[in-house]
Design a protein around this motif. Sequence first.
Motif, PDB file in Angstrom:
ATOM      1  N   LEU A 185     -11.437 -19.799 -19.492  1.00 21.04           N
ATOM      2  CA  LEU A 185     -12.215 -20.431 -20.329  1.00 21.04           C
ATOM      3  C   LEU A 185     -13.142 -21.685 -20.001  1.00 21.04           C
ATOM      4  CD1 LEU A 185      -9.244 -21.404 -22.987  1.00 21.04           C
ATOM      5  CD2 LEU A 185     -11.097 -19.805 -23.239  1.00 21.04           C
ATOM      6  N   VAL A 186     -12.735 -22.140 -18.671  1.00 22.17           N
ATOM      7  CA  VAL A 186     -13.503 -23.286 -18.167  1.00 22.17           C
ATOM      8  C   VAL A 186     -14.341 -22.570 -17.057  1.00 22.17           C
ATOM      9  CG1 VAL A 186     -13.588 -25.603 -17.060  1.00 22.17           C
ATOM     10  CG2 VAL A 186     -11.886 -24.921 -18.905  1.00 22.17           C
ATOM     11  N   VAL A 187     -15.641 -22.072 -17.536  1.00 21.61           N
ATOM     12  CA  VAL A 187     -16.454 -21.552 -16.416  1.00 21.61           C
ATOM     13  C   VAL A 187     -17.899 -21.917 -16.657  1.00 21.61           C
ATOM     14  CG1 VAL A 187     -15.110 -19.334 -16.142  1.00 21.61           C
ATOM     15  CG2 VAL A 187     -16.801 -19.591 -18.036  1.00 21.61           C
ATOM     16  N   THR A 192     -16.796 -19.015 -33.321  1.00 22.99           N
ATOM     17  CA  THR A 192     -15.430 -18.955 -32.894  1.00 22.99           C
ATOM     18  C   THR A 192     -14.794 -19.526 -34.176  1.00 22.99           C
ATOM     19  OG1 THR A 192     -15.651 -21.387 -32.498  1.00 22.99           O
ATOM     20  CG2 THR A 192     -16.145 -19.593 -30.598  1.00 22.99           C
ATOM     21  N   TYR A 233      -9.583 -27.979 -37.713  1.00 24.58           N
ATOM     22  CA  TYR A 233     -10.583 -28.768 -36.854  1.00 24.58           C
ATOM     23  C   TYR A 233     -10.663 -29.956 -36.778  1.00 24.58           C
ATOM     24  CZ  TYR A 233     -14.127 -26.946 -33.452  1.00 24.58           C
ATOM     25  OH  TYR A 233     -14.579 -26.760 -32.104  1.00 24.58           O
ATOM     26  N   LEU A 266      -9.383 -31.046 -27.226  1.00 32.03           N
ATOM     27  CA  LEU A 266      -8.062 -30.458 -26.895  1.00 32.03           C
ATOM     28  C   LEU A 266      -8.333 -29.920 -25.481  1.00 32.03           C
ATOM     29  CD1 LEU A 266      -7.169 -28.280 -29.716  1.00 32.03           C
ATOM     30  CD2 LEU A 266      -6.333 -30.627 -29.287  1.00 32.03           C
ATOM     31  N   THR A 267      -7.156 -30.255 -24.621  1.00 33.45           N
ATOM     32  CA  THR A 267      -7.399 -29.333 -23.371  1.00 33.45           C
ATOM     33  C   THR A 267      -6.595 -28.084 -23.132  1.00 33.45           C
ATOM     34  OG1 THR A 267      -5.520 -30.593 -22.673  1.00 33.45           O
ATOM     35  CG2 THR A 267      -7.608 -31.793 -22.277  1.00 33.45           C
ATOM     36  N   ARG A 308     -18.369 -27.389 -39.626  1.00 36.11           N
ATOM     37  CA  ARG A 308     -17.202 -27.479 -38.593  1.00 36.11           C
ATOM     38  C   ARG A 308     -17.543 -28.455 -37.721  1.00 36.11           C
ATOM     39  NH1 ARG A 308     -14.353 -22.979 -35.298  1.00 36.11           N
ATOM     40  NH2 ARG A 308     -15.973 -23.287 -33.924  1.00 36.11           N
ATOM     41  N   VAL A 331     -11.684 -20.661 -27.740  1.00 40.48           N
ATOM     42  CA  VAL A 331     -13.149 -21.416 -27.178  1.00 40.48           C
ATOM     43  C   VAL A 331     -13.674 -22.415 -28.187  1.00 40.48           C
ATOM     44  CG1 VAL A 331     -15.628 -20.438 -27.035  1.00 40.48           C
ATOM     45  CG2 VAL A 331     -13.738 -19.027 -26.453  1.00 40.48           C
ATOM     46  N   GLY A 332     -13.316 -22.331 -29.380  1.00 37.58           N
ATOM     47  CA  GLY A 332     -13.649 -23.333 -30.370  1.00 37.58           C
ATOM     48  C   GLY A 332     -12.516 -24.631 -30.038  1.00 37.58           C
ATOM     49  N   GLN A 333     -11.515 -24.231 -29.652  1.00 38.77           N
ATOM     50  CA  GLN A 333     -10.613 -25.298 -29.649  1.00 38.77           C
ATOM     51  C   GLN A 333     -11.254 -26.135 -28.322  1.00 38.77           C
ATOM     52  OE1 GLN A 333      -6.865 -23.261 -29.401  1.00 38.77           O
ATOM     53  NE2 GLN A 333      -6.562 -24.167 -31.520  1.00 38.77           N
ATOM     54  N   ILE A 334     -11.452 -25.570 -27.233  1.00 37.41           N
ATOM     55  CA  ILE A 334     -11.679 -26.395 -26.074  1.00 37.41           C
ATOM     56  C   ILE A 334     -12.945 -27.117 -26.214  1.00 37.41           C
ATOM     57  CG2 ILE A 334     -10.462 -25.420 -24.245  1.00 37.41           C
ATOM     58  CD1 ILE A 334     -13.291 -24.069 -23.284  1.00 37.41           C
ATOM     59  N   ALA A 335     -13.955 -26.834 -27.353  1.00 35.06           N
ATOM     60  CA  ALA A 335     -15.009 -27.569 -27.700  1.00 35.06           C
ATOM     61  C   ALA A 335     -14.703 -28.971 -28.272  1.00 35.06           C
ATOM     62  CB  ALA A 335     -16.190 -26.937 -28.533  1.00 35.06           C
ATOM     63  N   THR A 336     -13.361 -29.260 -28.449  1.00 32.68           N
ATOM     64  CA  THR A 336     -12.876 -30.552 -28.997  1.00 32.68           C
ATOM     65  C   THR A 336     -12.232 -31.459 -28.071  1.00 32.68           C
ATOM     66  OG1 THR A 336     -10.710 -29.878 -29.822  1.00 32.68           O
ATOM     67  CG2 THR A 336     -12.499 -29.208 -31.298  1.00 32.68           C
ATOM     68  N   VAL A 384     -17.620 -28.360 -21.392  1.00 30.42           N
ATOM     69  CA  VAL A 384     -16.553 -27.178 -21.353  1.00 30.42           C
ATOM     70  C   VAL A 384     -16.905 -26.268 -20.039  1.00 30.42           C
ATOM     71  CG1 VAL A 384     -16.081 -27.072 -23.650  1.00 30.42           C
ATOM     72  CG2 VAL A 384     -18.082 -25.735 -22.879  1.00 30.42           C
ATOM     73  N   LYS A 386     -11.716 -15.726 -30.676  1.00 26.72           N
ATOM     74  CA  LYS A 386     -12.038 -16.855 -29.652  1.00 26.72           C
ATOM     75  C   LYS A 386     -11.986 -18.068 -30.106  1.00 26.72           C
ATOM     76  CE  LYS A 386     -16.072 -14.275 -27.935  1.00 26.72           C
ATOM     77  NZ  LYS A 386     -17.323 -14.235 -27.173  1.00 26.72           N
ATOM     78  N   ARG A 415     -16.083 -34.784 -25.670  1.00 27.52           N
ATOM     79  CA  ARG A 415     -16.102 -33.867 -26.816  1.00 27.52           C
ATOM     80  C   ARG A 415     -15.485 -34.468 -28.063  1.00 27.52           C
ATOM     81  NH1 ARG A 415     -13.489 -30.913 -22.437  1.00 27.52           N
ATOM     82  NH2 ARG A 415     -11.513 -31.275 -23.313  1.00 27.52           N
ATOM     83  N   PHE A 455      -9.491 -33.672 -33.594  1.00 22.75           N
ATOM     84  CA  PHE A 455     -10.172 -34.795 -33.441  1.00 22.75           C
ATOM     85  C   PHE A 455      -9.154 -36.069 -33.699  1.00 22.75           C
ATOM     86  CE2 PHE A 455     -13.487 -31.868 -33.703  1.00 22.75           C
ATOM     87  CZ  PHE A 455     -14.366 -32.230 -32.486  1.00 22.75           C
ATOM     88  N   PRO A 492     -17.833 -26.587 -16.093  1.00 24.03           N
ATOM     89  CA  PRO A 492     -17.949 -27.610 -14.856  1.00 24.03           C
ATOM     90  C   PRO A 492     -19.343 -27.522 -14.269  1.00 24.03           C
ATOM     91  CG  PRO A 492     -15.847 -25.955 -14.692  1.00 24.03           C
ATOM     92  CD  PRO A 492     -16.781 -25.596 -15.717  1.00 24.03           C
TER      93      PRO A 492
END
Lengths: 281, 307
Positions: free
Chosen positions: A279-281, B84, B98, A125-126, B145, A118-123, B50, A115, B73, B102, B52
Motif C-alpha cells: 500500500l505504501v508505494v 475506493t 469513514y 489510520l496506519t 466522503r 486504499v481508502g483507509q490509508i488516506a485517513t 500515502v 480497495k 491526513r 477521523f 513516501p
Amino acid sequence: MSSTDTANPTRTPSPAAAPTAPSTRELVARQVDYWWRVYLRTWHGTLASSFLMPLLYVVAIGVLLGGYIDSDPDQLAGAPSYLAFVVPGMIAGQVMTVGVSETSWPVMSGIKWQKVYVGQIATPLTVPSIVLAQLAFVAFRLLVAVAVFLLVLAPFGVLATWWGALLAVPVLILVGLAFAAVCFGFTAGLDSDTTLTVIYRVAILPMFLFSGAFFPVSQLPAVLEWLAKATPLWHGVSLTRMLTTDTLAGGQALVHLVYLGALAAFGTWWAVRRLTAKLVV
Amino acid sequence: MISARGLRKEFGDFTAVDGIDLDVPAGQAFGFLGPIGAGKSSSMRMIAAVSPVSGGELRVLGMDPATHGPQIRARLGVCPQDDTLDVELNVRDNLLVYGRYFGLPRGEVRDRADELLEFVQLTDKAKARVDDLSGGMKRRLTIARSLINRPDLLLLDEPTTGLDPQARHVLWDRLFRLKAQGVTLVLTTHYMDEAEQLCDRLVVMDKGRIVADGSPLDLIRTHSTREVTELRFGVSVDGGHAALADQVADLADRVEVLPDRLLLYSAQGEETLAKVHERGLQPAAVLVRRSTLEDVFLHLPGRSLVD
Ligand SMILES: Nc1ncnc2c1ncn2[C@@H]1O[C@H](COP(=O)(O)OP(=O)(O)OP(=O)(O)O)[C@@H](O)[C@H]1O
Ligand SMILES: [Mg+2]
C-alpha cells in the motif's frame, strides 16, 4: 443546505503546533464501527456455516462412523470414545477454516478489488492499526463460532469438564488467529488470487486431514508423523484435545501455547510488513 | 498549504516525478495537467501522505509527510483516481464508517453525513448499495466522503473522468461552492475545459517534470496567440492537410497540423483567413476563435492529451 458549513474556512498551517499522532489503540478503536457493519452484513451466513457444517461433520464422522470404531483410549490420546477424540479435532479444524477464510479473499479484495485499505490509508489510520483491527474482528468471529460449536456439542457428552471447555475457548481463538495472521501476511504479498486456491488445496485441506484431527498422528509413517507434528493445526488439535478430554499435560501444553503464540505474533508482524509494502508505494 | 522543492518519486529504476517545485497557498484551486503517465497521480499521492517521497523536500500543511503522516491526513480530503468505496455497504454507511476513521463522534458523523448527502444530491440514495450507483453518483459519493472531516485541503485525482457532461457539471458546481468557502483544492485532470474553469493556477507535467506553470490565462498568453483560424479541407486534397500547411506557413505565427484540420495561430484570425483566401485556397469549413488551453497543449510536449 447552507453553504458555510460544508468545509472549514482556511486555517493557517502551523508547523510548530503539529499535534501528536493518535495511538494505534485509538486507531483500532476507530475501526470498530466499520467491522461491526461488516459483521451485521455477514453474520447470518457465517453462523450457518459455523453451526451447521460442524454439526453435520460430528454426526456423520463422530457418531455414525465412530460407531464402527472401537478403539481403546490409549490409542486415542486418552479420549474415552472416537467421538470424544474427533470433536476437538473438528473444532480446531473449523477454527483454522474461519481464520483463513477471513484473511484470504477479504484481504485480496481490500488491496485489489474493492480497495477498502486504499481508502483507509488516506485517513489517519496506519497499516498496523488496519491489520490489528481486522485481526480483532477475526478474533470476535472466532469467539462466536467456538461458543456456538461448544454449545451444540455439550449435549453429546464429549466435553469432559466445564472448565476444560471454557479454557478451550481462548485456546481455539489463538489457534484461529495464528492461522489468520499468517494467511493475512501471505495474501498481502500476492499479486493474484490463483495462489490462494492452490494454498487451500495443498496446505489447508491436507493439514485438516493429516494433523491429528481424525486419527492420532502416531499412525503415520515416522517422517510424516514428524511433519504433521510441525504443523500449527497439530499443536492446536493436541492442546484442544487435552482440554476437552481432561488429559492436560503442563509441559506439553506450554510448548503448544508458545508455538501458537509465536506463530500469531510472527504472522501479525509479517502481515504489517507485506501490507505496507503493497500500500505504501 | 503545500510546498515542494525538487520533489522526486522513483519506482525502482523508473522516475515518475523528476524534481518538481510547487507552492500552493491557502484558498487556491491548483491543477495538475498532463498526458497519461506524466506523474500527476504520483505527485498527488505524495502530497496525500500515502506515498513516501524518494527525494527533495515536501511540506503539507506545514508538516513533513514522512514524520507526520497521520496528522496531515487528518486534515486532508482525498478523492483518489480509482473509487475506493466499500461497495457492499450502503451509501450512508460508507460515510459513517469513514467519518469514524477521523475520530469524529458518532452523532457528529451522522449529522455531517446527512448534510453531505444533501450537498452531493444523494439523499434519496442514502440506503442504496454502492454497487447500484451510476459512475457519476459514485464519484459524488467519493467527494462527499472526502469532505466528512471538513478538510483544509482537498485533493481530487481526476474527479470527473468517465462521467457524462451532465454529471461533470453537477460536480463542477459542487467544487465551485467548496472553493467559494475557502477550501484549498488540488486537482488533476485530462480536460482542458475543466482546468480552465476550476483552476486559479495550473502546472503542466510531462515525463515527471513541470513544463509550464501559470494561470489558465497566463498559459494561453505565453504559449499561444490571441486567436486561432481553423481550416478544414475536403478529404480529396493531395498529400492531405500536411501538404497544405506549407502553403500557409508564412501567414501565421505558427501552424499546427491535425489529422482533420489546420490550425493557424495569429493575433487577428479574420485577417489570416482573408490572406488564405487570397492565396486561392478553398477550405471546406473555417472557424475563427480565441485560443484556449487546448491550443497550449498542442504546443507543449503534452500533446498526446488531445489525441
Ligand atoms: N506503483 C508503481 N510502480 C511502478 N510504476 C508506477 C507505479 N505507479 C505509477 N507508476 C508509473 O509512474 C508513471 C507515472 O504514473 P502516474 O500514475 O503518476 O501518472 P498520471 O500522470 O497520474 O497518469 P494518468 O493520467 O494515467 O492518471 C507511469 O509511467 C506509471 O506507470
Ligand atoms: Mg493519474
